[in-house]
Scaffold this active site. Structure first.
Site, PDB file in Angstrom:
ATOM      1  N   GLU A 106       0.866  -1.171   0.000  1.00  0.00           N
ATOM      2  CA  GLU A 106       0.000   0.000   0.000  1.00  0.00           C
ATOM      3  C   GLU A 106       0.904   1.223   0.000  1.00  0.00           C
ATOM      4  O   GLU A 106       1.909   1.240   0.715  1.00  0.00           O
ATOM      5  CB  GLU A 106      -0.878  -0.022   1.248  1.00  0.00           C
ATOM      6  CG  GLU A 106      -1.829   1.146   1.399  1.00  0.00           C
ATOM      7  CD  GLU A 106      -2.545   1.120   2.741  1.00  0.00           C
ATOM      8  OE1 GLU A 106      -3.715   1.514   2.776  1.00  0.00           O
ATOM      9  OE2 GLU A 106      -1.922   0.713   3.756  1.00  0.00           O
ATOM     10  N   GLU A 197      -7.988  11.107   2.945  1.00  0.00           N
ATOM     11  CA  GLU A 197      -8.217  10.164   4.039  1.00  0.00           C
ATOM     12  C   GLU A 197      -8.270  10.944   5.345  1.00  0.00           C
ATOM     13  O   GLU A 197      -7.549  11.930   5.523  1.00  0.00           O
ATOM     14  CB  GLU A 197      -7.100   9.123   4.103  1.00  0.00           C
ATOM     15  CG  GLU A 197      -7.227   8.166   5.277  1.00  0.00           C
ATOM     16  CD  GLU A 197      -6.231   7.017   5.248  1.00  0.00           C
ATOM     17  OE1 GLU A 197      -6.378   6.090   6.062  1.00  0.00           O
ATOM     18  OE2 GLU A 197      -5.300   7.051   4.412  1.00  0.00           O
TER      19      GLU A 197
END
Length: 211
Positions: A106, A197
């Site tokens: 990620e 985010e």
């Protein structure tokens, strides 16, 4: 990731990577991927054909959300974006975000952030200079955490811009090439998005992706 006690509870969700959700939208040309992980925690709207999205969230966010637009298959191509982003008092990122299938990883190229810099508590890999600024580079291993394949163990890579900004061109290849010296696969890409985010506080973002 080694974290301080103050952030430990927050980061359980913040760095537990979102698995694909049923409401992710894919289309055939240009921007063709909508990242909508827990977008219901705020007011997430988007226009895929125009390459624009907005997210507004209020204080008291109870979990992590990741929202944005991009591509079903990532690449090292440069990405140009512009944004209005306000996250003072919020643990939040404005970033190029994505996954590699194998070795599973990620990644974040963080252009701006709120109250938390992920490299403050991760393993430093040094710095890389790109697009007019130095980026701190760091990594972490996530063990038995949610991922694009369910629950797995994977590596996270972060480049965090020191001279934060909310518009410009991200030369993605500079980061991928640097990370590749530290185990990043630099191929076999899963999705890639310009994302917002957050997992605490309040904030807002309006983003346009032009390439």
């Amino acid at each position: 990731m080694k974290v301080t006690a103050a952030f430990a509870g927050l980061l359980v969700t913040a760095f537990a990577a979102p698995a694909p959700e049923p409401d992710l939208v894919s289309r055939s040309a240009g921007i063709n991927y909508v990242q909508n992980y827990n977008g219901n925690l705020g007011d997430f709207t988007y226009d895929e054909s125009a390459g624009t999205f907005s997210m507004y969230w209020e204080d008291g966010v109870s979990s992590d959300f990741v929202v944005g637009l991009g591509w079903t298959t990532g690449s090292s191509n440069a990405i140009t974006y512009s944004a209005e982003y306000s996250a003072s008092g919020s643990a939040s990122y404005l970033a190029v975000y994505g996954w590699v299938n194998y070795p599973q990883a990620e990644y974040y190229i963080v252009e701006d952030y709120g109250d938390y810099n992920p490299c403050s508590s991760a393993t430093s890999l040094g710095t890389v200079y790109s697009d007019g600024s130095t980026y701190q580079v760091c990594t972490d291993t996530r063990t038995n955490e949610p991922s694009i394949t369910g629950t797995s163990t994977f590596t996270q890579y972060f480049s965090v811009r020191e001279s934060t900004r909310t518009s410009g061109t991200v030369t993605v290849a500079n980061h991928f090439n640097f990370w590749a010296h530290h185990g990043f696969g630099n191929s076999d890409f899963n999705y890639q998005v310009v994302a917002v985010e957050a997992w605490s506080g309040a904030g807002s973002a309006s983003v346009t992706i032009s390439s």
